[in-house]
Scaffold this motif. Structure first.
Motif, PDB file in Angstrom:
ATOM      1  N   LEU A  67       0.812  -1.211   0.000  1.00  0.00           N
ATOM      2  CA  LEU A  67       0.000   0.000   0.000  1.00  0.00           C
ATOM      3  C   LEU A  67       0.849   1.267   0.000  1.00  0.00           C
ATOM      4  N   GLY A  68       2.149   1.115   0.196  1.00  0.00           N
ATOM      5  CA  GLY A  68       3.018   2.276   0.230  1.00  0.00           C
ATOM      6  C   GLY A  68       3.008   2.993   1.559  1.00  0.00           C
ATOM      7  N   LEU A  69       2.506   2.325   2.620  1.00  0.00           N
ATOM      8  CA  LEU A  69       2.406   2.955   3.938  1.00  0.00           C
ATOM      9  C   LEU A  69       3.674   2.776   4.761  1.00  0.00           C
ATOM     10  N   ILE A  70       4.450   1.744   4.451  1.00  0.00           N
ATOM     11  CA  ILE A  70       5.717   1.510   5.153  1.00  0.00           C
ATOM     12  C   ILE A  70       6.783   1.147   4.131  1.00  0.00           C
ATOM     13  N   GLU A  71       8.038   1.258   4.527  1.00  0.00           N
ATOM     14  CA  GLU A  71       9.134   0.811   3.674  1.00  0.00           C
ATOM     15  C   GLU A  71      10.173   0.109   4.532  1.00  0.00           C
ATOM     16  N   ARG A  73      14.012  -0.919   5.089  1.00  0.00           N
ATOM     17  CA  ARG A  73      15.376  -0.542   4.726  1.00  0.00           C
ATOM     18  C   ARG A  73      16.320  -1.613   5.256  1.00  0.00           C
ATOM     19  N   ARG A  74      17.055  -2.218   4.361  1.00  0.00           N
ATOM     20  CA  ARG A  74      17.931  -3.325   4.731  1.00  0.00           C
ATOM     21  C   ARG A  74      18.932  -2.890   5.811  1.00  0.00           C
ATOM     22  N   GLY A  75      18.959  -3.654   6.870  1.00  0.00           N
ATOM     23  CA  GLY A  75      19.887  -3.388   7.955  1.00  0.00           C
ATOM     24  C   GLY A  75      19.425  -2.313   8.925  1.00  0.00           C
ATOM     25  N   GLU A  76      18.293  -1.656   8.637  1.00  0.00           N
ATOM     26  CA  GLU A  76      17.800  -0.575   9.499  1.00  0.00           C
ATOM     27  C   GLU A  76      16.469  -0.905  10.149  1.00  0.00           C
ATOM     28  N   GLY A  77      15.572  -1.538   9.402  1.00  0.00           N
ATOM     29  CA  GLY A  77      14.254  -1.846   9.938  1.00  0.00           C
ATOM     30  C   GLY A  77      13.142  -1.370   9.016  1.00  0.00           C
ATOM     31  N   THR A  78      11.935  -1.259   9.568  1.00  0.00           N
ATOM     32  CA  THR A  78      10.757  -0.870   8.806  1.00  0.00           C
ATOM     33  C   THR A  78      10.281   0.500   9.281  1.00  0.00           C
ATOM     34  N   PHE A  79      10.027   1.391   8.339  1.00  0.00           N
ATOM     35  CA  PHE A  79       9.682   2.775   8.657  1.00  0.00           C
ATOM     36  C   PHE A  79       8.343   3.168   8.039  1.00  0.00           C
ATOM     37  N   ILE A  80       7.659   4.088   8.710  1.00  0.00           N
ATOM     38  CA  ILE A  80       6.382   4.599   8.221  1.00  0.00           C
ATOM     39  C   ILE A  80       6.657   5.656   7.160  1.00  0.00           C
ATOM     40  N   CYS A  81       5.917   5.606   6.066  1.00  0.00           N
ATOM     41  CA  CYS A  81       6.066   6.631   5.031  1.00  0.00           C
ATOM     42  C   CYS A  81       4.693   7.088   4.567  1.00  0.00           C
ATOM     43  N   GLU A  82       4.694   8.174   3.818  1.00  0.00           N
ATOM     44  CA  GLU A  82       3.444   8.704   3.297  1.00  0.00           C
ATOM     45  C   GLU A  82       2.920   7.758   2.227  1.00  0.00           C
ATOM     46  N   ALA A  83       1.585   7.605   2.174  1.00  0.00           N
ATOM     47  CA  ALA A  83       0.993   6.750   1.142  1.00  0.00           C
ATOM     48  C   ALA A  83       1.214   7.363  -0.222  1.00  0.00           C
ATOM     49  N   THR A  84       1.601   6.537  -1.202  1.00  0.00           N
ATOM     50  CA  THR A  84       1.767   7.024  -2.561  1.00  0.00           C
ATOM     51  C   THR A  84       0.507   6.723  -3.351  1.00  0.00           C
ATOM     52  N   GLY A  85      -0.068   7.771  -3.905  1.00  0.00           N
ATOM     53  CA  GLY A  85      -1.373   7.665  -4.527  1.00  0.00           C
ATOM     54  C   GLY A  85      -1.494   6.614  -5.612  1.00  0.00           C
ATOM     55  N   HIS A  86      -0.500   6.554  -6.545  1.00  0.00           N
ATOM     56  CA  HIS A  86      -0.670   5.648  -7.672  1.00  0.00           C
ATOM     57  C   HIS A  86      -0.630   4.194  -7.247  1.00  0.00           C
ATOM     58  N   ARG A  87       0.170   3.855  -6.222  1.00  0.00           N
ATOM     59  CA  ARG A  87       0.208   2.463  -5.758  1.00  0.00           C
ATOM     60  C   ARG A  87      -1.084   2.121  -5.019  1.00  0.00           C
ATOM     61  N   LEU A  88      -1.601   3.058  -4.261  1.00  0.00           N
ATOM     62  CA  LEU A  88      -2.850   2.826  -3.555  1.00  0.00           C
ATOM     63  C   LEU A  88      -3.978   2.600  -4.547  1.00  0.00           C
ATOM     64  N   VAL A  89      -3.990   3.383  -5.613  1.00  0.00           N
ATOM     65  CA  VAL A  89      -4.998   3.219  -6.657  1.00  0.00           C
ATOM     66  C   VAL A  89      -4.943   1.815  -7.237  1.00  0.00           C
ATOM     67  N   GLU A  90      -3.725   1.312  -7.508  1.00  0.00           N
ATOM     68  CA  GLU A  90      -3.596  -0.021  -8.091  1.00  0.00           C
ATOM     69  C   GLU A  90      -4.110  -1.098  -7.150  1.00  0.00           C
TER      70      GLU A  90
END
Length: 224
Positions: A67-71, A73-90
């Motif tokens: 959904l583009g809500l998290i990302e 990062r290898r070696g760092e963990g999982t982070f919250i990010c802003e939703a990206t509209g085009h992926r959410l649409v798909e």
């Protein structure tokens, strides 16, 4: 926070457990005051807090990443990010509009929005917009098969923008996004239709223009 099993949720065997886990992860984000850019608890910590298996947590995190809500990062963990509209649409198109009735409703709604926009465009399309459209028609004649799609896409968007109603234009953009996600094909006006649209805009003939688009609707926006 109470674990999943203690919240009175009746998850049927055929249902995906991770759907409920998604809700609980969202609750954790709210409870912990996490915002975009913040790091999520680890899979192990989430598993312990929710009293569920790590494989179920992993599946829920994959859904959030899709959904583009998290990302991650290898070696760092999982982070919250802003939703990206085009992926959410798909994603929404794949899950919510996966039946003929919903797709037909989308097709019909998009056509209604385009019809209303073009009617307003006849009244509000100024000489500068007409000049841009004329220039695009000339580009279509010179463009190869690979580039002509982008020119047609730009032509249609300029016509819709000419309606002067930002809300209608945003509806058009979102509905077009859903349609493209479903069809994976070009739904924009073809070159010959663009030429006819330009002529009718120049003539300020709203009746013929909307009739033209109505006749073309089935052929242009059919979703098999």
């Amino acid at each position: 926070m109470k674990p999943v099993e203690e919240r009175g949720m009746s998850v049927q065997p055929t249902e995906k457990v991770y759907i409920e886990i998604l809700k609980q992860i969202k609750a954790i984000i709210v409870e912990d005051g996490l915002q975009a850019g913040d790091k999520l608890p680890s899979e192990r910590e989430l598993s312990e807090r929710l009293k569920v298996g790590r494989s179920s947590v992993r599946e829920a995190l994959r859904a959030l990443e899709l959904l583009g809500l998290i990302e991650t990062r290898r070696g760092e963990g999982t982070f919250i990010c802003e939703a990206t509209g085009h992926r959410l649409v798909e994603v929404l198109a794949s899950f919510i509009l996966n039946d003929k009735k919903a797709r037909k409703d989308l097709q019909e709604t998009r056509h209604i929005v385009i019809k209303e926009c073009t009617e307003l465009a006849v009244l509000r399309c100024d000489s500068s917009k007409i000049s841009k459209l004329e220039s695009l028609i000339q580009q279509m004649d010179k463009s190869g098969q690979g580039k002509i799609y982008e020119v047609c896409k730009q032509f249609e968007k300029i016509v819709i923008q000419s309606c002067g109603n930002h809300l209608l234009y945003r509806l058009y953009v979102e509905l077009t996004g859903y349609g493209l996600s479903l069809q994976r094909t070009n739904s924009y006006w073809p070159p010959d239709l663009c030429e006819e649209v330009l002529q009718l805009l120049q003539q300020k003939n709203a009746v013929k223009l909307t009739n033209l688009l109505s006749k073309q609707n089935d052929a242009l926006y059919r979703i098999e």
